[in-house]
Design a protein around this motif. Structure first.
Motif, PDB file in Angstrom:
ATOM      1  N   SER A  88      -5.050  -4.617 -12.315  1.00 18.29           N
ATOM      2  CA  SER A  88      -6.205  -4.275 -11.491  1.00 18.29           C
ATOM      3  C   SER A  88      -7.485  -4.862 -12.077  1.00 18.29           C
ATOM      4  CB  SER A  88      -6.349  -2.755 -11.323  1.00 18.29           C
ATOM      5  OG  SER A  88      -5.599  -2.318 -10.219  1.00 18.29           O
ATOM      6  N   GLU A 131      -0.185   1.763  -7.973  1.00 18.65           N
ATOM      7  CA  GLU A 131      -0.640   1.253  -6.686  1.00 18.65           C
ATOM      8  C   GLU A 131      -2.076   0.736  -6.709  1.00 18.65           C
ATOM      9  OE1 GLU A 131       0.943   0.833  -3.738  1.00 18.65           O
ATOM     10  OE2 GLU A 131       2.829   1.353  -4.720  1.00 18.65           O
ATOM     11  N   PHE A 133      -6.078   0.429  -6.575  1.00 17.34           N
ATOM     12  CA  PHE A 133      -7.066   1.127  -5.745  1.00 17.34           C
ATOM     13  C   PHE A 133      -6.560   1.235  -4.311  1.00 17.34           C
ATOM     14  CE2 PHE A 133      -9.868  -0.170  -9.191  1.00 17.34           C
ATOM     15  CZ  PHE A 133     -10.719   0.922  -9.314  1.00 17.34           C
ATOM     16  N   LEU A 134      -6.744   2.388  -3.704  1.00 16.56           N
ATOM     17  CA  LEU A 134      -6.423   2.561  -2.290  1.00 16.56           C
ATOM     18  C   LEU A 134      -7.446   1.816  -1.437  1.00 16.56           C
ATOM     19  CD1 LEU A 134      -5.558   6.364  -2.314  1.00 16.56           C
ATOM     20  CD2 LEU A 134      -3.996   4.504  -1.695  1.00 16.56           C
ATOM     21  N   ARG A 141      -6.375   3.186   4.629  1.00 16.58           N
ATOM     22  CA  ARG A 141      -5.890   4.064   3.565  1.00 16.58           C
ATOM     23  C   ARG A 141      -4.784   4.976   4.080  1.00 16.58           C
ATOM     24  NH1 ARG A 141     -10.594   5.681   1.741  1.00 16.58           N
ATOM     25  NH2 ARG A 141     -10.743   7.614   2.933  1.00 16.58           N
ATOM     26  N   PHE A 157      -2.776   5.906  -9.061  1.00 17.29           N
ATOM     27  CA  PHE A 157      -3.822   5.204  -8.325  1.00 17.29           C
ATOM     28  C   PHE A 157      -5.111   5.174  -9.150  1.00 17.29           C
ATOM     29  CE2 PHE A 157      -1.170   7.507  -5.263  1.00 17.29           C
ATOM     30  CZ  PHE A 157      -0.842   6.537  -4.328  1.00 17.29           C
ATOM     31  N   GLU A 159      -9.250   5.226  -8.461  1.00 17.64           N
ATOM     32  CA  GLU A 159     -10.138   5.572  -7.353  1.00 17.64           C
ATOM     33  C   GLU A 159     -11.574   5.689  -7.841  1.00 17.64           C
ATOM     34  OE1 GLU A 159     -11.184   5.070  -4.567  1.00 17.64           O
ATOM     35  OE2 GLU A 159      -9.518   6.015  -3.501  1.00 17.64           O
ATOM     36  N   SER A 167      -9.984  10.430  -0.440  1.00 16.86           N
ATOM     37  CA  SER A 167      -8.645   9.929  -0.743  1.00 16.86           C
ATOM     38  C   SER A 167      -7.669  11.064  -1.007  1.00 16.86           C
ATOM     39  CB  SER A 167      -8.695   8.981  -1.952  1.00 16.86           C
ATOM     40  OG  SER A 167      -9.353   7.780  -1.612  1.00 16.86           O
TER      41      SER A 167
END
Length: 277
Positions: A88, A131, A133-134, A141, A157, A159, A167
């Motif tokens: 990420s 996963e 960032f959503l 989303r 995740f 966030e 979220s």
């Protein structure tokens, strides 16, 4: 070579001796934010002042080739603002090109927000999926979460604090309000906090506002016992809706853990009985 160097995610004491030695000896450092990396060198009392090159999400595609060419001649250290590059964070394209051109890639292991959050969340760690960032947009989303609702592995995740409440509410809607989860905030920093509870409870808590760097860990979908009769009915329904029998059988078998061969045989038998009736 390309040397991926993991940097502290909060506590500077987590900088390994190997990381310090590498930064002290580096001639070139590709950094997500050169100002942040320059500050890190000062805080770690690194006297070396290497050449700092910017490598971030907006320029990695155009800078990757030149970095790999340089790494063929001299070592290039690659760092992100925190944790392991490429996770990420910038660096994936550089590593991909280096592998394609036979340039060696190595890593200095170190702090990881993903692994740290997983370790302290109190949820199963034997199988997990990261996963990132959503999606920012609510509709995207929700669609992404719907696709993950049946995932049996623990999910991790990242966030932003400003989107955390929304979220978590979407997670509760997609996964069920009772699904266990943990919000890990400011890991390894002074105000570190791990908040555990159901998705509904955490969504209510986050509605009041949360600050800091956030990692959300969510328990996997519980195993649901499905009878052979119910599974066969699902296969038959999929076929009625236009799916090929083999594809329907395979999908239902994967979802239920039942034998695809036995389901297929049962479906053929039911079809034969229906034809003769």
């Amino acid at each position: 070579m390309i040397l991926l160097a993991a940097t502290p995610i909060g506590n500077l004491g987590d900088a390994s001796p190997r990381l310090r030695e590498t930064l002290e000896a580096a001639t070139v450092i590709a950094a997500e934010d050169t100002r942040h990396t320059a500050q890190l060198l000062r805080l770690l009392d690194i006297e070396n002042r290497p050449e700092l090159l910017a490598l971030h999400d907006h320029n990695e595609h155009e800078k990757a080739a030149s970095l790999v060419e340089r790494a063929a001649r001299e070592d290039v250290v690659l760092v992100s603002d925190a944790g392991m590059p490429t996770v990420s964070d910038p660096g994936f394209r550089v590593v991909q090109l280096a592998a394609e051109h036979g340039v060696e890639v190595s890593a200095i292991p170190g702090p990881s927000a993903v692994i740290t959050a997983l370790a302290v969340a109190g949820l199963p760690t034997d199988r997990f999926a990261f996963e990132g960032f959503l999606p920012r947009k609510a509709g995207e989303r929700s669609r992404a979460l719907s696709a993950l609702a049946a995932e049996r592995r623990t999910l991790v995740f990242f966030e932003a604090p400003t989107r955390l409440a929304a979220s978590l509410a979407d997670l509760a809607a997609a996964f069920g309000p009772g699904r266990p989860a943990a919000v890990c905030r400011e890991l390894t920093k002074l105000h570190e906090e791990v908040r555990r509870g159901s998705l509904a409870e955490l969504a209510d808590w986050a509605a009041e506002g949360v600050r800091g760097e956030i990692v959300v860990v969510v328990g996997g979908a519980p195993e649901v016992a499905v009878s052979a009769e119910a599974a066969l009915a699902e296969v038959q329904q999929r076929v009625v809706e236009g799916e090929r029998l083999k594809d329907a059988t395979r999908a239902v078998a994967e979802a239920t853990g039942l034998s695809a061969r036995e389901l297929y045989a049962a479906a053929l038998e039911a079809r034969a009985e229906g034809a003769s009736a």
